[in-house]
Design a protein around this motif. Structure first.
Motif, PDB file in Angstrom:
ATOM      1  N   THR A  73       2.817  34.954  -3.788  1.00  0.00           N
ATOM      2  CA  THR A  73       1.607  34.171  -4.030  1.00  0.00           C
ATOM      3  C   THR A  73       0.888  33.882  -2.720  1.00  0.00           C
ATOM      4  OG1 THR A  73       2.682  33.148  -5.929  1.00  0.00           O
ATOM      5  CG2 THR A  73       0.776  31.991  -5.047  1.00  0.00           C
ATOM      6  N   ASP A  77      -1.820  28.520  -1.985  1.00  0.00           N
ATOM      7  CA  ASP A  77      -1.220  28.035  -3.229  1.00  0.00           C
ATOM      8  C   ASP A  77       0.221  27.591  -2.992  1.00  0.00           C
ATOM      9  OD1 ASP A  77      -3.553  28.549  -4.629  1.00  0.00           O
ATOM     10  OD2 ASP A  77      -2.921  30.562  -5.217  1.00  0.00           O
ATOM     11  N   LYS A 125       2.385  22.967 -10.326  1.00  0.00           N
ATOM     12  CA  LYS A 125       2.071  23.903  -9.241  1.00  0.00           C
ATOM     13  C   LYS A 125       3.151  24.977  -9.115  1.00  0.00           C
ATOM     14  CE  LYS A 125      -0.952  21.055  -6.423  1.00  0.00           C
ATOM     15  NZ  LYS A 125      -2.031  22.015  -6.296  1.00  0.00           N
TER      16      LYS A 125
END
Length: 158
Positions: A73, A77, A125
């Motif tokens: 990712t 992020d 998240k």
């Protein structure tokens, strides 16, 4: 998407929460004595159960951190998710001395509420980056919810 296993990241990811939990346990080593002397609400588990559950939860925190940190990712992020992971760990750490050493049950409950919210955000998240990383934190949120009940009841009863 091929993610390579990274032993160094795994060891670091596991070591951080386990070390924080160990330090917290050391600082509040009289917690079992304190827990046994206060008025406890119904459903209060025996004192020996807490270190068992927390050890498992700290291990799961480490595995989840590893899955996020080692993912492919984007950096921003991952950074945001890991910041929430760190904040929840810090709140988790400060709760024990507030509760057991200061015996400030109301402040401990407020910290626990902040910890619960931060953990929920972290789960969201983490889940966006790695579904298993997010799902591995569900037991933690459930335990925090139960801890919130215990903390609030102890504040009311004492």
């Amino acid at each position: 998407m091929i993610i390579k296993f990274d032993l160094k990241k795994l060891i670091i990811s596991l070591a951080i929460p386990l070390a924080v939990g160990g330090l917290s346990a050391f600082i509040t080593r009289d917690a079992q004595n304190i827990y046994s002397t206060i008025n406890n609400p119904p459903l209060s588990p025996p004192g020996w159960l807490f270190p068992v559950v927390w050890s498992i939860l700290y291990f799961l925190m480490g595995v989840s951190l590893y899955l996020v940190w080692n993912s492919d990712t984007q950096y921003q992020d991952k950074k945001s998710a890991i910041i929430f992971w760190g904040v929840q760990l810090a709140l988790n750490f400060i709760w024990s001395p507030i509760f057991f050493i200061s015996k400030n049950f109301l402040l401990a409950f407020i910290v626990l509420l902040a910890l619960w919210v931060c953990t929920l955000i972290m789960i969201i998240k983490f889940y966006a980056i790695s579904k298993p990383a997010g799902l591995l934190q569900i037991p933690y949120l459930i335990w925090l919810t139960f801890a919130g009940y215990l903390n609030l009841a102890i504040y009311i009863l004492n």
